[in-house]
Design an enzyme around this catalytic site. Structure first.
Site, PDB file in Angstrom:
ATOM      1  N   LEU A  37       0.839  -1.191   0.000  1.00 19.34           N
ATOM      2  CA  LEU A  37       0.000   0.000   0.000  1.00 19.34           C
ATOM      3  C   LEU A  37       0.877   1.246   0.000  1.00 19.34           C
ATOM      4  O   LEU A  37       1.925   1.283   0.647  1.00 19.34           O
ATOM      5  CB  LEU A  37      -0.915   0.010   1.231  1.00 19.34           C
ATOM      6  CG  LEU A  37      -1.829  -1.206   1.402  1.00 19.34           C
ATOM      7  CD1 LEU A  37      -2.848  -0.935   2.495  1.00 19.34           C
ATOM      8  CD2 LEU A  37      -2.517  -1.579   0.099  1.00 19.34           C
ATOM      9  N   GLY A  39       1.202  -5.119   1.360  1.00 19.39           N
ATOM     10  CA  GLY A  39       0.160  -5.219   0.330  1.00 19.39           C
ATOM     11  C   GLY A  39       0.634  -5.948  -0.926  1.00 19.39           C
ATOM     12  O   GLY A  39      -0.172  -6.564  -1.626  1.00 19.39           O
ATOM     13  N   ASN A  82       4.660  -7.385   6.762  1.00 20.36           N
ATOM     14  CA  ASN A  82       5.510  -6.722   7.759  1.00 20.36           C
ATOM     15  C   ASN A  82       4.808  -5.584   8.494  1.00 20.36           C
ATOM     16  O   ASN A  82       5.463  -4.737   9.111  1.00 20.36           O
ATOM     17  CB  ASN A  82       6.773  -6.192   7.064  1.00 20.36           C
ATOM     18  CG  ASN A  82       6.455  -5.178   5.971  1.00 20.36           C
ATOM     19  OD1 ASN A  82       5.496  -5.365   5.223  1.00 20.36           O
ATOM     20  ND2 ASN A  82       7.225  -4.132   5.869  1.00 20.36           N
ATOM     21  N   GLU A  83       3.474  -5.564   8.435  1.00 22.37           N
ATOM     22  CA  GLU A  83       2.708  -4.442   8.994  1.00 22.37           C
ATOM     23  C   GLU A  83       3.123  -4.033  10.403  1.00 22.37           C
ATOM     24  O   GLU A  83       3.240  -2.836  10.690  1.00 22.37           O
ATOM     25  CB  GLU A  83       1.206  -4.761   8.983  1.00 22.37           C
ATOM     26  CG  GLU A  83       0.520  -4.522   7.652  1.00 22.37           C
ATOM     27  CD  GLU A  83       0.751  -5.629   6.622  1.00 22.37           C
ATOM     28  OE1 GLU A  83       1.508  -6.583   6.922  1.00 22.37           O
ATOM     29  OE2 GLU A  83       0.183  -5.541   5.531  1.00 22.37           O
TER      30      GLU A  83
HETATM   31  N1  CO8 Z   1       4.509   3.705  -0.152  1.00 23.31           N
HETATM   32  C1  CO8 Z   1       4.954   4.916  -0.538  1.00 23.31           C
HETATM   33  N2  CO8 Z   1       6.226   5.158  -0.884  1.00 23.31           N
HETATM   34  C2  CO8 Z   1       7.095   4.132  -0.848  1.00 23.31           C
HETATM   35  C3  CO8 Z   1       6.696   2.846  -0.448  1.00 23.31           C
HETATM   36  C4  CO8 Z   1       5.332   2.643  -0.086  1.00 23.31           C
HETATM   37  N3  CO8 Z   1       4.861   1.457   0.302  1.00 23.31           N
HETATM   38  N4  CO8 Z   1       7.772   2.040  -0.503  1.00 23.31           N
HETATM   39  C5  CO8 Z   1       8.804   2.794  -0.919  1.00 23.31           C
HETATM   40  N5  CO8 Z   1       8.410   4.044  -1.145  1.00 23.31           N
HETATM   41  C6  CO8 Z   1       9.228   5.167  -1.630  1.00 23.31           C
HETATM   42  C7  CO8 Z   1      10.473   5.396  -0.781  1.00 23.31           C
HETATM   43  O1  CO8 Z   1      10.189   6.213   0.337  1.00 23.31           O
HETATM   44  C8  CO8 Z   1      11.379   6.081  -1.763  1.00 23.31           C
HETATM   45  O2  CO8 Z   1      10.965   7.427  -1.878  1.00 23.31           O
HETATM   46  P1  CO8 Z   1      12.059   8.595  -2.148  1.00 23.31           P
HETATM   47  O3  CO8 Z   1      12.742   8.243  -3.429  1.00 23.31           O
HETATM   48  O4  CO8 Z   1      11.221   9.841  -2.219  1.00 23.31           O
HETATM   49  O5  CO8 Z   1      12.985   8.575  -0.957  1.00 23.31           O
HETATM   50  C9  CO8 Z   1      11.045   5.390  -3.088  1.00 23.31           C
HETATM   51  O6  CO8 Z   1       9.744   4.825  -2.903  1.00 23.31           O
HETATM   52  C10 CO8 Z   1      12.015   4.270  -3.447  1.00 23.31           C
HETATM   53  O7  CO8 Z   1      12.142   3.393  -2.340  1.00 23.31           O
HETATM   54  P2  CO8 Z   1      13.529   2.718  -1.903  1.00 23.31           P
HETATM   55  O8  CO8 Z   1      14.634   3.687  -2.129  1.00 23.31           O
HETATM   56  O9  CO8 Z   1      13.344   2.177  -0.543  1.00 23.31           O
HETATM   57  O10 CO8 Z   1      13.608   1.557  -3.010  1.00 23.31           O
HETATM   58  P3  CO8 Z   1      14.409   0.161  -2.885  1.00 23.31           P
HETATM   59  O11 CO8 Z   1      14.412  -0.397  -4.272  1.00 23.31           O
HETATM   60  O12 CO8 Z   1      15.680   0.340  -2.159  1.00 23.31           O
HETATM   61  O13 CO8 Z   1      13.478  -0.752  -1.945  1.00 23.31           O
HETATM   62  C11 CO8 Z   1      11.379  -1.687  -1.176  1.00 23.31           C
HETATM   63  C12 CO8 Z   1      12.215  -1.155  -2.373  1.00 23.31           C
HETATM   64  C13 CO8 Z   1      11.988  -2.995  -0.678  1.00 23.31           C
HETATM   65  C14 CO8 Z   1       9.963  -1.918  -1.673  1.00 23.31           C
HETATM   66  C15 CO8 Z   1      11.434  -0.635  -0.044  1.00 23.31           C
HETATM   67  O14 CO8 Z   1      11.086   0.633  -0.595  1.00 23.31           O
HETATM   68  C16 CO8 Z   1      10.498  -0.911   1.095  1.00 23.31           C
HETATM   69  O15 CO8 Z   1      10.749  -1.758   1.929  1.00 23.31           O
HETATM   70  N6  CO8 Z   1       9.381  -0.139   1.150  1.00 23.31           N
HETATM   71  C17 CO8 Z   1       8.433  -0.197   2.239  1.00 23.31           C
HETATM   72  C18 CO8 Z   1       7.473  -1.297   2.024  1.00 23.31           C
HETATM   73  C19 CO8 Z   1       6.481  -1.357   3.145  1.00 23.31           C
HETATM   74  O16 CO8 Z   1       6.798  -1.451   4.312  1.00 23.31           O
HETATM   75  N7  CO8 Z   1       5.223  -1.291   2.759  1.00 23.31           N
HETATM   76  C20 CO8 Z   1       4.171  -1.390   3.729  1.00 23.31           C
HETATM   77  C21 CO8 Z   1       2.975  -0.652   3.255  1.00 23.31           C
HETATM   78  S1  CO8 Z   1       1.623  -0.984   4.373  1.00 23.31           S
HETATM   79  C22 CO8 Z   1       0.676  -2.167   3.579  1.00 23.31           C
HETATM   80  O17 CO8 Z   1       0.887  -2.478   2.448  1.00 23.31           O
HETATM   81  C23 CO8 Z   1      -0.481  -2.807   4.305  1.00 23.31           C
HETATM   82  C24 CO8 Z   1      -1.089  -1.915   5.274  1.00 23.31           C
HETATM   83  C25 CO8 Z   1      -2.309  -2.467   5.954  1.00 23.31           C
HETATM   84  C26 CO8 Z   1      -2.961  -1.373   6.771  1.00 23.31           C
HETATM   85  C27 CO8 Z   1      -3.749  -1.872   7.920  1.00 23.31           C
HETATM   86  C28 CO8 Z   1      -4.123  -0.782   8.903  1.00 23.31           C
HETATM   87  C29 CO8 Z   1      -5.272  -1.120   9.800  1.00 23.31           C
END
Ligand code: CO8
Length: 260
Positions: free
Chosen positions: A66, A111, A135-136
């Site tokens: 997400l 997500g 990993n939420e």
């Molecule tokens: N949303 C928005 N922006 C993101 C996300 C994301 N999920 N993931 C990465 N980005 C952004 C980064 O902040 C970065 O932005 P910027 O260039 O402005 O600094 C850009 O995308 C590139 O990211 P990275 O430099 O980290 O790219 P890498 O290739 O090194 O890594 C990964 C890629 C492995 C995907 C890494 O970005 C990562 O681990 N991202 C986080 C993933 C994550 O934790 N997602 C969880 C989302 S929550 C969800 O999906 C379920 C929620 C359920 C809610 C329930 C509530 C009740």
């Protein structure tokens, strides 16, 4: 015309390949999800489309899950609209009559993992740098019951308990070991293997396979469809809390700092 999603449908095989192409990391924003649902619905309604392969056009990432920005400092109304779209994606995929195969050619947290879990079969690139999991809790948020159910339906209760409490991200061989993915192949063979696997699945009489799929998944789907509004309300209440907003803010900081 869609921009975040590219669909190539081969009439002769009845198989569509959907490429997620929303740079940099295919995060699931409201716009992305809306496009995704329209594209999937179109294929679902097309009787000649029997199989769907989902893969990523982005290097190293299948989907980052997400879009965290959609859950940060947004109005309750906007959060509700976003959450409805997340539910819709899951309902469309988990209940699809098509054979859906995930060709996971990069990392697939949260997500992204959920999206993979809705598929009938998961093939992942055997690159130890990639990870997949729900990993939420690492963000200080809680995976909703239908995320948990989808995971438990795939890897069982105990693996799900461990995975969700600790917010574990698995490398490909760990993911294979617990059954979170079904097969590992070299990175450049993910799509070709998905295509071969699809041929095998499509050789099974479709009607029997579809009824069987529905039998396996319907109770889980019904649980959300009969609680949809309550689930949205629950999400909005949770996500707009000050303490949760603070956790998300800190996680965003951590994501930025981790760079370079
Ligand atoms: N949303 C928005 N922006 C993101 C996300 C994301 N999920 N993931 C990465 N980005 C952004 C980064 O902040 C970065 O932005 P910027 O260039 O402005 O600094 C850009 O995308 C590139 O990211 P990275 O430099 O980290 O790219 P890498 O290739 O090194 O890594 C990964 C890629 C492995 C995907 C890494 O970005 C990562 O681990 N991202 C986080 C993933 C994550 O934790 N997602 C969880 C989302 S929550 C969800 O999906 C379920 C929620 C359920 C809610 C329930 C509530 C009740």
């Amino acid at each position: 015309t869609s921009s975040k999603i590219k669909v190539d449908f081969d009439q002769s095989t009845g198989v569509a390949v959907m490429r997620l192409q929303s740079p940099p990391v295919n995060s699931l924003s409201l716009d992305f999800l809306t496009e995704f649902c329209i594209a999937t619905e179109k294929l679902e309604l097309d009787k000649s489309c029997r199989g769907l392969i989902i893969t990523s056009s982005q290097p190293r990432v299948f989907s980052a899950g997400l879009d965290i920005m959609e859950m940060y400092q947004k109005s309750p109304e906007r959060c509700a609209e976003f959450w409805r779209a997340v539910q819709e994606m899951w309902l469309k995929l988990y209940g699809s009559n098509m054979v859906v195969i995930a060709a996971i050619n990069g990392s697939s947290p949260a997500g992204g993992c959920l999206m993979s879990l809705t598929c009938d079969y998961r093939i992942m690139a055997d690159n130890p740098r990639f990870s997949i999991g729900l990993n939420e809790t690492q963000l200080g948020i809680v995976a909703p019951f239908w995320f948990k159910d989808t995971m438990a339906n795939t890897v069982g209760h105990r693996n799900t308990e461990l995975a969700l409490e600790l917010g574990l991200l698995y490398n490909p061989s760990e993911a294979l070991k617990i059954g979170l993915v079904d097969q590992l192949v070299p990175e450049d063979q993910v799509l070709a293997t998905a295509t071969q696997t699809m041929t095998k699945w499509l050789a099974i009489p479709a009607h029997a396979r579809q009824i069987t799929k529905s039998m396996m998944r319907k109770p889980t789907i019904d649980k959300l469809t009969s609680n949809r509004e309550a689930d949205i309300k629950n999400f909005v209440t949770f996500i707009t809390k000050d303490s949760i907003q603070k956790s998300i803010g800190m996680y965003l900081e951590m994501l930025k700092k981790r760079k370079g």
